[in-house]
Enzyme design. Structure first.
Site, mmCIF file in Angstrom:
data_model
loop_
_atom_site.group_PDB
_atom_site.id
_atom_site.type_symbol
_atom_site.label_atom_id
_atom_site.label_comp_id
_atom_site.label_asym_id
_atom_site.label_seq_id
_atom_site.Cartn_x
_atom_site.Cartn_y
_atom_site.Cartn_z
ATOM 1 C CE1 TYR A 12 18.594 -74.727 -61.254
ATOM 2 C CE2 TYR A 12 19.791 -73.436 -62.888
ATOM 3 C CZ TYR A 12 18.657 -73.648 -62.131
ATOM 4 O OH TYR A 12 17.599 -72.803 -62.251
ATOM 5 C CG ASP A 61 7.210 -66.802 -66.856
ATOM 6 O OD1 ASP A 61 7.891 -65.822 -67.197
ATOM 7 O OD2 ASP A 61 7.655 -67.751 -66.185
ATOM 8 C CE LYS A 71 16.015 -65.813 -67.342
ATOM 9 N NZ LYS A 71 15.003 -66.833 -67.093
HETATM 10 C C1 LIG Z 1 14.461 -67.251 -65.819
HETATM 11 C C2 LIG Z 1 12.992 -67.438 -65.773
HETATM 12 C C3 LIG Z 1 12.291 -67.279 -64.571
HETATM 13 C C4 LIG Z 1 12.977 -66.977 -63.258
HETATM 14 O O1 LIG Z 1 13.653 -65.759 -63.258
HETATM 15 P P1 LIG Z 1 14.851 -65.510 -62.209
HETATM 16 O O2 LIG Z 1 15.218 -64.082 -62.428
HETATM 17 O O3 LIG Z 1 15.932 -66.476 -62.567
HETATM 18 O O4 LIG Z 1 14.299 -65.759 -60.855
HETATM 19 C C5 LIG Z 1 10.916 -67.434 -64.612
HETATM 20 N N1 LIG Z 1 10.270 -67.736 -65.764
HETATM 21 C C6 LIG Z 1 10.931 -67.889 -66.931
HETATM 22 C C7 LIG Z 1 10.153 -68.181 -68.171
HETATM 23 C C8 LIG Z 1 12.295 -67.761 -66.976
HETATM 24 O O5 LIG Z 1 12.960 -67.935 -68.135
#
Ligand SMILES: *Cc1c(COP(=O)(O)O)cnc(C)c1O
Length: 423
Positions: A18, A247, A276
Protein backbone atom coordinates in the site's frame (compact mmCIF):
# COMPACT_ATOMS: atom_id res chain seq x y z
CA UNK A 1 24.24 -3.26 7.02
CA UNK A 2 22.08 -2.29 4.06
CA UNK A 3 23.91 0.44 2.14
CA UNK A 4 22.38 3.84 1.43
CA UNK A 5 22.66 2.94 -2.24
CA UNK A 6 20.59 -0.21 -1.76
CA UNK A 7 17.96 1.69 0.23
CA UNK A 8 17.77 4.17 -2.66
CA UNK A 9 17.37 1.25 -5.08
CA UNK A 10 14.58 -0.11 -2.90
CA UNK A 11 12.80 3.23 -2.88
CA UNK A 12 12.89 3.55 -6.66
CA UNK A 13 12.34 -0.06 -7.76
CA UNK A 14 10.52 -2.09 -5.13
CA UNK A 15 6.86 -1.86 -4.21
CA UNK A 16 6.00 -2.15 -0.52
CA UNK A 17 2.46 -2.79 0.79
CA UNK A 18 0.00 0.00 0.00
CA UNK A 19 2.58 2.58 -1.01
CA UNK A 20 3.34 4.94 -3.84
CA UNK A 21 6.48 4.41 -5.86
CA UNK A 22 6.89 8.12 -6.50
CA UNK A 23 6.61 9.19 -2.87
CA UNK A 24 7.26 6.02 -0.89
CA UNK A 25 7.08 5.91 2.90
CA UNK A 26 10.45 5.23 4.56
CA UNK A 27 11.42 1.60 5.08
CA UNK A 28 13.68 0.17 7.77
CA UNK A 29 16.31 -2.41 6.87
CA UNK A 30 16.15 -5.53 9.03
CA UNK A 31 19.19 -7.73 9.49
CA UNK A 32 17.76 -10.54 11.58
CA UNK A 33 15.00 -11.43 13.99
CA UNK A 34 15.03 -13.53 17.13
CA UNK A 35 12.28 -14.30 19.62
CA UNK A 36 10.28 -11.11 19.99
CA UNK A 37 13.01 -8.82 18.64
CA UNK A 38 13.92 -7.41 15.25
CA UNK A 39 17.49 -6.23 14.65
CA UNK A 40 17.76 -3.28 12.30
CA UNK A 41 20.63 -3.21 9.86
CA UNK A 42 22.17 -0.34 11.85
CA UNK A 43 22.30 -2.62 14.90
CA UNK A 44 19.36 -1.21 16.85
CA UNK A 45 17.09 -3.83 18.39
CA UNK A 46 13.32 -3.35 18.38
CA UNK A 47 10.62 -5.13 20.37
CA UNK A 48 8.15 -6.52 17.85
CA UNK A 49 4.52 -5.54 18.41
CA UNK A 50 3.17 -6.84 15.10
CA UNK A 51 4.12 -10.54 14.85
CA UNK A 52 4.57 -9.65 11.17
CA UNK A 53 0.85 -8.99 10.75
CA UNK A 54 -0.61 -11.65 13.09
CA UNK A 55 1.56 -14.44 11.72
CA UNK A 56 4.66 -14.98 13.92
CA UNK A 57 2.89 -16.29 17.02
CA UNK A 58 5.97 -18.13 18.33
CA UNK A 59 8.40 -15.31 17.58
CA UNK A 60 11.25 -15.40 15.09
CA UNK A 61 13.98 -17.93 14.46
CA UNK A 62 12.35 -20.58 16.62
CA UNK A 63 14.62 -23.65 16.98
CA UNK A 64 11.77 -26.17 16.62
CA UNK A 65 10.29 -24.52 13.56
CA UNK A 66 13.76 -24.08 12.05
CA UNK A 67 14.52 -27.76 12.61
CA UNK A 68 11.21 -28.86 11.09
CA UNK A 69 11.70 -26.82 7.96
CA UNK A 70 15.34 -27.90 7.59
CA UNK A 71 14.29 -31.54 7.91
CA UNK A 72 11.66 -31.10 5.22
CA UNK A 73 14.10 -29.17 3.01
CA UNK A 74 16.46 -32.15 3.04
CA UNK A 75 13.63 -34.35 1.68
CA UNK A 76 11.86 -32.06 -0.79
CA UNK A 77 10.90 -28.42 -0.70
CA UNK A 78 8.16 -28.70 -3.26
CA UNK A 79 6.33 -31.15 -5.44
CA UNK A 80 3.13 -30.69 -7.43
CA UNK A 81 -0.10 -31.68 -5.66
CA UNK A 82 -1.89 -32.85 -8.79
CA UNK A 83 -1.87 -36.64 -8.64
CA UNK A 84 0.64 -36.57 -5.76
CA UNK A 85 0.33 -36.41 -2.00
CA UNK A 86 2.80 -36.29 0.88
CA UNK A 87 3.03 -36.75 4.63
CA UNK A 88 3.27 -33.06 5.64
CA UNK A 89 -0.05 -32.26 3.91
CA UNK A 90 -1.74 -35.36 5.35
CA UNK A 91 -0.49 -34.75 8.89
CA UNK A 92 -1.41 -31.07 8.80
CA UNK A 93 -4.89 -31.78 7.44
CA UNK A 94 -5.43 -34.43 10.13
CA UNK A 95 -4.51 -31.97 12.85
CA UNK A 96 -6.67 -29.17 11.38
CA UNK A 97 -9.64 -31.51 11.17
CA UNK A 98 -8.99 -32.55 14.77
CA UNK A 99 -8.75 -29.07 16.32
CA UNK A 100 -11.61 -27.42 14.43
CA UNK A 101 -15.31 -28.24 15.07
CA UNK A 102 -16.31 -31.81 14.17
CA UNK A 103 -18.38 -30.74 11.18
CA UNK A 104 -15.37 -29.30 9.37
CA UNK A 105 -13.94 -32.36 7.67
CA UNK A 106 -12.21 -31.33 4.46
CA UNK A 107 -9.19 -29.13 3.76
CA UNK A 108 -8.13 -27.21 0.65
CA UNK A 109 -4.56 -25.86 0.88
CA UNK A 110 -3.70 -22.71 -1.03
CA UNK A 111 -1.09 -19.97 -1.24
CA UNK A 112 -2.31 -17.27 1.13
CA UNK A 113 -5.22 -15.85 3.07
CA UNK A 114 -6.71 -14.01 0.11
CA UNK A 115 -6.65 -17.18 -1.94
CA UNK A 116 -8.25 -19.12 0.91
CA UNK A 117 -11.09 -16.58 0.64
CA UNK A 118 -11.25 -16.87 -3.16
CA UNK A 119 -11.53 -20.63 -2.78
CA UNK A 120 -14.24 -20.25 -0.10
CA UNK A 121 -16.29 -17.98 -2.39
CA UNK A 122 -15.88 -20.38 -5.31
CA UNK A 123 -16.85 -23.29 -3.08
CA UNK A 124 -20.05 -21.53 -2.02
CA UNK A 125 -20.98 -20.73 -5.62
CA UNK A 126 -20.14 -24.23 -6.83
CA UNK A 127 -22.14 -25.70 -3.95
CA UNK A 128 -25.26 -23.97 -5.27
CA UNK A 129 -24.45 -24.88 -8.87
CA UNK A 130 -24.17 -28.49 -7.73
CA UNK A 131 -27.54 -28.17 -6.01
CA UNK A 132 -29.16 -26.75 -9.15
CA UNK A 133 -29.65 -23.29 -7.62
CA UNK A 134 -27.53 -21.03 -9.79
CA UNK A 135 -29.58 -18.02 -8.68
CA UNK A 136 -27.93 -18.21 -5.32
CA UNK A 137 -24.93 -16.19 -6.41
CA UNK A 138 -24.84 -13.23 -4.01
CA UNK A 139 -22.63 -12.70 -1.01
CA UNK A 140 -23.71 -10.79 2.07
CA UNK A 141 -21.31 -9.26 4.56
CA UNK A 142 -21.05 -6.37 7.00
CA UNK A 143 -19.30 -3.05 6.64
CA UNK A 144 -15.88 -2.74 8.22
CA UNK A 145 -14.73 -6.17 7.08
CA UNK A 146 -11.44 -7.18 5.50
CA UNK A 147 -10.93 -10.39 3.55
CA UNK A 148 -7.88 -9.80 1.39
CA UNK A 149 -6.60 -7.93 -1.63
CA UNK A 150 -7.30 -10.24 -4.56
CA UNK A 151 -10.15 -9.27 -6.81
CA UNK A 152 -13.08 -11.21 -5.46
CA UNK A 153 -11.89 -10.96 -1.86
CA UNK A 154 -11.88 -7.17 -2.35
CA UNK A 155 -15.54 -7.28 -3.31
CA UNK A 156 -16.49 -8.35 0.22
CA UNK A 157 -14.16 -5.89 2.01
CA UNK A 158 -15.57 -2.70 3.52
CA UNK A 159 -16.89 -0.60 0.63
CA UNK A 160 -15.62 2.70 2.07
CA UNK A 161 -12.36 1.83 3.83
CA UNK A 162 -11.59 -0.87 1.27
CA UNK A 163 -10.69 -0.36 -2.35
CA UNK A 164 -14.15 -0.34 -3.89
CA UNK A 165 -14.06 3.27 -5.02
CA UNK A 166 -10.95 2.66 -7.14
CA UNK A 167 -12.38 -0.39 -8.85
CA UNK A 168 -16.08 0.43 -8.56
CA UNK A 169 -16.82 0.09 -12.25
CA UNK A 170 -15.61 -3.49 -12.51
CA UNK A 171 -15.97 -4.95 -9.01
CA UNK A 172 -18.93 -7.28 -8.39
CA UNK A 173 -21.51 -5.53 -6.20
CA UNK A 174 -22.53 -7.52 -3.18
CA UNK A 175 -24.79 -6.79 -0.24
CA UNK A 176 -23.51 -4.88 2.80
CA UNK A 177 -25.23 -4.61 6.16
CA UNK A 178 -24.24 -2.10 8.85
CA UNK A 179 -21.22 -3.07 10.89
CA UNK A 180 -22.07 -4.62 14.28
CA UNK A 181 -22.29 -1.70 16.72
CA UNK A 182 -22.40 -3.44 20.06
CA UNK A 183 -18.90 -4.14 21.25
CA UNK A 184 -17.60 -7.39 22.66
CA UNK A 185 -18.24 -6.65 26.35
CA UNK A 186 -21.21 -4.31 26.09
CA UNK A 187 -24.67 -5.68 26.78
CA UNK A 188 -26.43 -7.22 23.83
CA UNK A 189 -29.40 -5.63 22.12
CA UNK A 190 -31.30 -7.35 19.29
CA UNK A 191 -31.52 -4.10 17.34
CA UNK A 192 -27.83 -4.56 16.44
CA UNK A 193 -28.77 -7.46 14.21
CA UNK A 194 -31.66 -5.82 12.35
CA UNK A 195 -29.64 -4.45 9.44
CA UNK A 196 -28.12 -7.79 8.50
CA UNK A 197 -31.31 -9.69 9.20
CA UNK A 198 -33.52 -7.55 6.97
CA UNK A 199 -30.93 -7.51 4.17
CA UNK A 200 -30.70 -11.30 4.16
CA UNK A 201 -34.45 -11.86 4.48
CA UNK A 202 -35.11 -9.52 1.54
CA UNK A 203 -32.61 -11.43 -0.58
CA UNK A 204 -33.12 -14.86 0.89
CA UNK A 205 -33.49 -16.61 -2.46
CA UNK A 206 -30.28 -15.28 -3.97
CA UNK A 207 -27.83 -15.35 -1.08
CA UNK A 208 -25.11 -17.97 -1.56
CA UNK A 209 -23.33 -17.22 1.71
CA UNK A 210 -22.73 -14.72 4.46
CA UNK A 211 -19.03 -13.89 4.76
CA UNK A 212 -17.73 -12.66 8.10
CA UNK A 213 -14.71 -12.28 10.33
CA UNK A 214 -15.80 -13.80 13.66
CA UNK A 215 -15.72 -11.36 16.64
CA UNK A 216 -12.64 -9.40 15.50
CA UNK A 217 -12.84 -7.15 12.47
CA UNK A 218 -9.14 -6.82 11.68
CA UNK A 219 -7.72 -4.56 8.98
CA UNK A 220 -11.18 -3.01 8.53
CA UNK A 221 -10.95 -1.23 11.89
CA UNK A 222 -9.59 -3.49 14.65
CA UNK A 223 -13.03 -3.77 16.17
CA UNK A 224 -14.44 -6.42 18.54
CA UNK A 225 -18.15 -7.16 18.28
CA UNK A 226 -20.61 -9.07 20.44
CA UNK A 227 -20.62 -12.90 20.38
CA UNK A 228 -24.44 -12.93 20.23
CA UNK A 229 -24.19 -11.19 16.85
CA UNK A 230 -22.21 -14.14 15.53
CA UNK A 231 -24.72 -16.59 16.99
CA UNK A 232 -27.56 -14.72 15.29
CA UNK A 233 -25.73 -14.91 11.97
CA UNK A 234 -25.55 -18.69 12.21
CA UNK A 235 -29.26 -18.90 13.11
CA UNK A 236 -30.12 -16.66 10.16
CA UNK A 237 -28.07 -18.79 7.75
CA UNK A 238 -29.97 -21.85 8.95
CA UNK A 239 -33.29 -20.02 8.62
CA UNK A 240 -32.78 -18.97 4.98
CA UNK A 241 -30.67 -21.97 4.04
CA UNK A 242 -27.52 -20.09 2.96
CA UNK A 243 -23.94 -20.97 3.84
CA UNK A 244 -21.77 -19.29 6.47
CA UNK A 245 -18.14 -18.51 5.56
CA UNK A 246 -16.01 -17.51 8.55
CA UNK A 247 -12.67 -15.82 7.97
CA UNK A 248 -10.32 -16.77 10.85
CA UNK A 249 -7.23 -15.78 8.88
CA UNK A 250 -6.30 -13.12 11.45
CA UNK A 251 -8.00 -14.56 14.54
CA UNK A 252 -7.12 -18.23 14.27
CA UNK A 253 -4.66 -20.07 16.54
CA UNK A 254 -5.28 -18.41 19.88
CA UNK A 255 -4.92 -14.72 19.09
CA UNK A 256 -8.36 -13.68 20.38
CA UNK A 257 -8.18 -15.67 23.61
CA UNK A 258 -9.88 -18.72 22.07
CA UNK A 259 -8.18 -21.15 19.71
CA UNK A 260 -10.66 -19.83 17.11
CA UNK A 261 -12.69 -16.66 17.69
CA UNK A 262 -15.88 -18.39 16.50
CA UNK A 263 -15.79 -20.33 19.78
CA UNK A 264 -16.93 -17.15 21.59
CA UNK A 265 -20.29 -17.57 19.84
CA UNK A 266 -20.22 -21.37 19.82
CA UNK A 267 -20.70 -21.15 16.10
CA UNK A 268 -19.65 -23.62 13.42
CA UNK A 269 -19.39 -22.31 9.85
CA UNK A 270 -19.97 -24.26 6.64
CA UNK A 271 -16.68 -22.96 5.30
CA UNK A 272 -13.69 -21.79 7.36
CA UNK A 273 -10.69 -19.82 6.08
CA UNK A 274 -7.26 -19.99 7.74
CA UNK A 275 -3.93 -18.34 6.99
CA UNK A 276 -1.43 -15.95 8.61
CA UNK A 277 -0.42 -17.73 11.87
CA UNK A 278 -1.07 -21.14 10.28
CA UNK A 279 2.66 -21.57 9.59
CA UNK A 280 3.80 -19.61 12.64
CA UNK A 281 4.70 -16.86 10.20
CA UNK A 282 7.40 -18.88 8.43
CA UNK A 283 5.83 -19.30 5.02
CA UNK A 284 2.74 -18.29 3.18
CA UNK A 285 -0.08 -20.85 3.36
CA UNK A 286 -3.86 -20.73 3.39
CA UNK A 287 -6.43 -23.39 4.14
CA UNK A 288 -10.15 -23.51 3.39
CA UNK A 289 -12.11 -26.11 5.35
CA UNK A 290 -15.64 -27.33 4.70
CA UNK A 291 -18.26 -29.68 6.00
CA UNK A 292 -18.96 -32.98 4.29
CA UNK A 293 -22.31 -31.57 3.12
CA UNK A 294 -20.62 -28.68 1.32
CA UNK A 295 -17.98 -30.97 -0.17
CA UNK A 296 -20.68 -33.36 -1.42
CA UNK A 297 -22.75 -30.49 -2.80
CA UNK A 298 -19.82 -29.12 -4.77
CA UNK A 299 -18.86 -32.55 -6.02
CA UNK A 300 -22.44 -33.20 -7.21
CA UNK A 301 -21.83 -30.51 -9.82
CA UNK A 302 -18.36 -31.67 -10.84
CA UNK A 303 -14.86 -30.83 -9.65
CA UNK A 304 -13.79 -27.87 -7.53
CA UNK A 305 -12.25 -25.46 -9.99
CA UNK A 306 -9.10 -24.40 -8.22
CA UNK A 307 -5.56 -25.80 -8.08
CA UNK A 308 -2.66 -23.44 -7.55
CA UNK A 309 0.86 -24.40 -8.63
CA UNK A 310 2.16 -24.36 -5.07
CA UNK A 311 -0.88 -26.10 -3.57
CA UNK A 312 0.00 -28.02 -0.39
CA UNK A 313 3.64 -26.89 -0.52
CA UNK A 314 5.53 -29.43 1.67
CA UNK A 315 7.78 -26.89 3.41
CA UNK A 316 4.79 -24.76 4.34
CA UNK A 317 2.74 -27.76 5.49
CA UNK A 318 5.62 -29.17 7.53
CA UNK A 319 6.34 -25.92 9.34
CA UNK A 320 2.60 -25.33 9.88
CA UNK A 321 2.34 -28.78 11.44
CA UNK A 322 5.24 -28.01 13.79
CA UNK A 323 3.85 -24.58 14.67
CA UNK A 324 0.49 -26.10 15.54
CA UNK A 325 2.03 -28.90 17.59
CA UNK A 326 4.11 -26.32 19.44
CA UNK A 327 1.05 -24.17 20.09
CA UNK A 328 -1.01 -27.08 21.37
CA UNK A 329 1.82 -28.30 23.60
CA UNK A 330 2.25 -24.98 25.38
CA UNK A 331 -0.07 -23.06 27.69
CA UNK A 332 -1.05 -20.71 24.87
CA UNK A 333 -4.18 -19.56 26.67
CA UNK A 334 -2.14 -18.63 29.73
CA UNK A 335 0.27 -16.66 27.54
CA UNK A 336 -2.54 -14.88 25.69
CA UNK A 337 -4.27 -14.01 28.99
CA UNK A 338 -0.96 -12.72 30.37
CA UNK A 339 -0.48 -10.54 27.27
CA UNK A 340 -4.11 -9.38 27.46
CA UNK A 341 -3.57 -8.24 31.07
CA UNK A 342 -0.30 -6.50 30.12
CA UNK A 343 -1.89 -4.72 27.18
CA UNK A 344 -4.83 -3.57 29.31
CA UNK A 345 -2.55 -2.33 32.06
CA UNK A 346 -0.15 -0.62 29.67
CA UNK A 347 -2.49 0.90 27.10
CA UNK A 348 -5.09 2.13 29.58
CA UNK A 349 -2.87 5.19 30.20
CA UNK A 350 -3.62 6.34 26.66
CA UNK A 351 -7.37 6.57 27.35
CA UNK A 352 -8.66 10.11 27.68
CA UNK A 353 -5.53 11.48 26.01
CA UNK A 354 -5.90 14.34 23.58
CA UNK A 355 -6.63 12.82 20.19
CA UNK A 356 -7.40 9.34 21.55
CA UNK A 357 -10.86 8.06 20.62
CA UNK A 358 -10.77 4.61 22.20
CA UNK A 359 -8.55 1.98 23.76
CA UNK A 360 -9.58 -1.67 23.44
CA UNK A 361 -7.98 -5.03 24.09
CA UNK A 362 -9.11 -8.58 23.34
CA UNK A 363 -6.81 -11.55 23.82
CA UNK A 364 -3.35 -10.67 22.53
CA UNK A 365 -4.67 -7.75 20.45
CA UNK A 366 -4.33 -4.16 21.69
CA UNK A 367 -5.72 -1.11 19.92
CA UNK A 368 -5.45 2.64 20.43
CA UNK A 369 -7.86 4.35 18.07
CA UNK A 370 -7.11 8.01 17.40
CA UNK A 371 -9.60 10.67 16.29
CA UNK A 372 -7.61 11.44 13.14
CA UNK A 373 -5.47 9.34 10.81
CA UNK A 374 -1.89 9.26 12.09
CA UNK A 375 1.12 10.40 10.08
CA UNK A 376 2.64 6.95 9.59
CA UNK A 377 6.15 8.14 8.72
CA UNK A 378 6.37 10.36 11.82
CA UNK A 379 4.70 7.96 14.25
CA UNK A 380 6.78 5.06 12.96
CA UNK A 381 10.01 7.04 13.45
CA UNK A 382 9.03 8.00 17.00
CA UNK A 383 8.18 4.40 17.84
CA UNK A 384 11.46 3.11 16.40
CA UNK A 385 13.33 5.72 18.45
CA UNK A 386 11.62 4.21 21.51
CA UNK A 387 12.79 0.74 20.53
CA UNK A 388 9.54 -0.82 19.33
CA UNK A 389 8.17 -2.01 16.00
CA UNK A 390 4.53 -1.00 15.50
CA UNK A 391 3.00 -0.22 12.13
CA UNK A 392 -0.03 2.06 12.47
CA UNK A 393 -2.60 2.45 9.74
CA UNK A 394 -5.34 5.03 9.42
CA UNK A 395 -6.49 6.07 12.88
CA UNK A 396 -5.23 2.88 14.45
CA UNK A 397 -2.13 2.25 16.47
CA UNK A 398 -2.43 -1.43 17.25
CA UNK A 399 -0.38 -4.43 18.33
CA UNK A 400 -0.61 -8.20 18.23
CA UNK A 401 2.78 -9.33 19.54
CA UNK A 402 4.26 -12.82 19.35
CA UNK A 403 3.00 -14.95 22.26
CA UNK A 404 6.58 -15.15 23.61
CA UNK A 405 6.76 -11.42 24.41
CA UNK A 406 7.97 -10.98 28.00
CA UNK A 407 6.21 -8.85 30.60
CA UNK A 408 9.12 -6.44 30.52
CA UNK A 409 8.93 -6.14 26.74
CA UNK A 410 5.18 -5.59 27.03
CA UNK A 411 5.77 -2.68 29.40
CA UNK A 412 8.26 -1.10 26.93
CA UNK A 413 5.91 -1.69 24.02
CA UNK A 414 2.83 -0.18 25.63
CA UNK A 415 4.77 2.70 27.20
CA UNK A 416 6.17 3.67 23.79
CA UNK A 417 2.69 3.60 22.25
CA UNK A 418 1.18 5.72 25.02
CA UNK A 419 4.03 8.26 24.72
CA UNK A 420 3.72 8.51 20.96
CA UNK A 421 -0.06 8.83 21.09
CA UNK A 422 0.42 11.79 23.43
CA UNK A 423 2.77 13.66 21.08
C1 LIG B 1 -4.71 -10.79 6.15
C2 LIG B 1 -6.12 -11.22 6.00
C3 LIG B 1 -6.57 -11.78 4.80
C4 LIG B 1 -5.68 -11.92 3.58
O1 LIG B 1 -4.59 -12.75 3.79
P1 LIG B 1 -3.28 -12.61 2.86
O2 LIG B 1 -2.41 -13.73 3.30
O3 LIG B 1 -2.71 -11.25 3.13
O4 LIG B 1 -3.74 -12.75 1.45
C5 LIG B 1 -7.89 -12.19 4.74
N1 LIG B 1 -8.72 -12.05 5.80
C6 LIG B 1 -8.31 -11.51 6.97
C7 LIG B 1 -9.27 -11.42 8.11
C8 LIG B 1 -7.02 -11.07 7.10
O5 LIG B 1 -6.60 -10.52 8.26
Amino acid sequence: MISAEDLAFDATHIWHPYTSLTSPLPVYGIESAQGCELTLSDGRVLIDGMASWWACIHGYNHPRLNAAIADQLSKMSHVMFGGITHQPAIDLAKLLVEITPDALETVFFSDSGSIAIEVALKMALQYWVGGGKRDRNQFVTVRGGYHGDTYHAMSVCDPIGGMHSLFASSLPKYLFADRPKIQFNQSWNESDFESLRSLVIQNSQVVAAIVLEPIVQGAGGMYFYHPTYLRRVRELCDEVGCLLILDEIATGFGRSGRLFAMEYGDVVPDILCLGKALTGGYMTLGATMTTRAVANGISAGGVLMHGPTFMGNPLACRVALESLRLLLSMDWLGEVKRIEAGLRRGLEAARGGLGVADVRVLGAIGVVEMNEPVDVAVVQRELVQRGVWVRPFGKLVYVMPPFCISDKQLVCLTRAIVEVCEL
